[in-house]
Scaffold this motif. Structure first.
Motif, PDB file in Angstrom:
ATOM      1  N   SER A   1       0.823  -1.211   0.000  1.00 36.07           N
ATOM      2  CA  SER A   1       0.000   0.000   0.000  1.00 36.07           C
ATOM      3  C   SER A   1       0.857   1.262   0.000  1.00 36.07           C
ATOM      4  N   SER A   2       0.281   2.324  -0.522  1.00 35.74           N
ATOM      5  CA  SER A   2       0.882   3.662  -0.494  1.00 35.74           C
ATOM      6  C   SER A   2       2.258   3.701  -1.144  1.00 35.74           C
ATOM      7  N   ASN A   3       2.308   3.223  -2.376  1.00 38.36           N
ATOM      8  CA  ASN A   3       3.478   3.340  -3.228  1.00 38.36           C
ATOM      9  C   ASN A   3       3.055   4.072  -4.498  1.00 38.36           C
ATOM     10  N   LYS A   4       3.811   3.922  -5.554  1.00 41.08           N
ATOM     11  CA  LYS A   4       3.490   4.564  -6.835  1.00 41.08           C
ATOM     12  C   LYS A   4       3.425   3.531  -7.956  1.00 41.08           C
TER      13      LYS A   4
ATOM     14  N   THR B   1      -3.188 -12.678   1.915  1.00 38.65           N
ATOM     15  CA  THR B   1      -3.448 -11.242   2.004  1.00 38.65           C
ATOM     16  C   THR B   1      -2.611 -10.508   0.963  1.00 38.65           C
ATOM     17  N   LEU B   2      -3.278  -9.682   0.160  1.00 39.27           N
ATOM     18  CA  LEU B   2      -2.591  -8.846  -0.823  1.00 39.27           C
ATOM     19  C   LEU B   2      -3.170  -7.441  -0.726  1.00 39.27           C
ATOM     20  N   ASP B   3      -2.336  -6.498  -0.291  1.00 33.88           N
ATOM     21  CA  ASP B   3      -2.758  -5.106  -0.126  1.00 33.88           C
ATOM     22  C   ASP B   3      -2.042  -4.254  -1.166  1.00 33.88           C
ATOM     23  N   LEU B   4      -2.799  -3.789  -2.142  1.00 37.64           N
ATOM     24  CA  LEU B   4      -2.278  -2.927  -3.207  1.00 37.64           C
ATOM     25  C   LEU B   4      -2.914  -1.539  -3.144  1.00 37.64           C
ATOM     26  N   SER B   5      -3.507  -1.192  -2.029  1.00 38.07           N
ATOM     27  CA  SER B   5      -4.235   0.065  -1.909  1.00 38.07           C
ATOM     28  C   SER B   5      -3.323   1.280  -2.061  1.00 38.07           C
TER      29      SER B   5
ATOM     30  N   LEU C   1      -7.709  -3.167  -3.016  1.00 36.81           N
ATOM     31  CA  LEU C   1      -7.368  -2.435  -4.235  1.00 36.81           C
ATOM     32  C   LEU C   1      -7.822  -0.978  -4.184  1.00 36.81           C
ATOM     33  N   LYS C   2      -8.265  -0.514  -3.024  1.00 37.72           N
ATOM     34  CA  LYS C   2      -8.813   0.843  -2.934  1.00 37.72           C
ATOM     35  C   LYS C   2      -7.783   1.897  -3.358  1.00 37.72           C
TER      36      LYS C   2
END
Length: 195
Positions: free
Chosen positions: A95-98, A114-118, A140-141
Motif C-alpha cells: 500500500s501507499s506506493n506509486k 493477504t494482498l494489499d495494493l491500496s 485495491l482501494k
C-alpha cells in the motif's frame, strides 16, 4: 547476497533509507542462517522511502523462509521479477506506493492469503489474477482501475475485496461467483444499470 545488498544500498538516492532496509534484510538473513534460533518469516521495509527493491528474492533463503513482506509507504513504481519466486509468501503489503503495474509473476505467489495494493496508481491487474486461489483479503482501494479481469471471480476463498475509490465503472459478471465475499465499492462511478 550480502555483496548484492551492499551494492544496492550504495546506489540509493538521498531521501531513501536503503541502509536501514539492508539492516532489516540482514536481520532476516541472520535469523535464518543461525540454527540456534527460529528463523524470522517476515521482513518489514515499510516507510523507508525506497524507490526500488533489491532483486534478491530468488535466493533460496527467501524462497524457503519468507512468509510476510511489508513494503508499504515507499516510493516504488515497480517490483523486481524475483518477487515471483516467493512461493511461501502468505502476506504481501504494498500500500501507499506509486505502482503503475504489477509484474506477471505476481500470480506465481500461490500461497498468498493477504494482498494489499491500496493507494497506488494501478490501472489494471494481470488477466490471470484468479490463480491466487488462497487469497482471503484483497485491497485495491485508491487505484485507477476502470475494469477488472474476469478471473477475479475465480478467487473463491476471498472474504474481503476492497474496490472503493477506484475508477471502476462496471464489474465483470464473474464477480457474482464470490458469494459470501464482502465487496466494498464506495465512491466508485457505477451506473445505475450495474448496481
Amino acid at each position: 547476497i550480502y555483496v548484492k545488498l551492499e551494492h544496492w544500498a550504495e546506489l540509493g538516492v538521498p531521501d531513501e533509507q536503503r541502509e536501514e532496509a539492508v539492516k532489516r534484510i540482514k536481520v532476516f538473513l541472520n535469523s535464518c542462517e543461525d540454527s540456534n534460533i527460529v528463523c524470522s518469516n517476515k521482513i518489514l521495509l515499510a516507510g523507508l522511502d525506497l524507490t526500488e527493491l533489491p532483486d534478491i528474492f530468488n535466493h533460496p533463503i527467501f524462497i524457503k523462509n519468507l512468509k510476510r513482506l511489508d513494503i508499504s509507504y515507499n516510493e516504488l513504481d515497480s517490483l523486481p521479477n524475483s518477487i515471483g519466486s516467493l512461493k511461501l509468501l502468505s502476506s504481501l503489503k504494498l500500500s501507499s506506493n506509486k505502482l503503475t503495474s504489477l509484474p506477471g509473476c505476481i500470480v506465481d505467489l500461490r500461497s498468498l492469503v493477504t494482498l494489499d495494493l491500496s493507494d497506488n496508481q494501478l490501472d489494471s491487474l494481470p488477466h490471470n489474477i484468479g490463480e491466487l486461489k488462497h487469497l482471503d483479503s484483497f485491497d485495491l482501494k485508491k487505484n485507477q482501475f476502470t475494469s477488472l479481469p474476469d478471473s477475479i471471480g475465480d478467487l473463491k476463498m476471498l472474504d474481503n475485496l476492497n474496490l472503493s475509490q477506484t475508477g471502476l465503472t462496471s464489474l465483470p459478471n464473474s464477480i457474482l461467483k464470490l458469494s459470501g465475499c464482502k465487496i466494498d465499492i464506495q465512491r466508485c462511478s457505477f451506473s445505475d444499470a450495474v448496481l
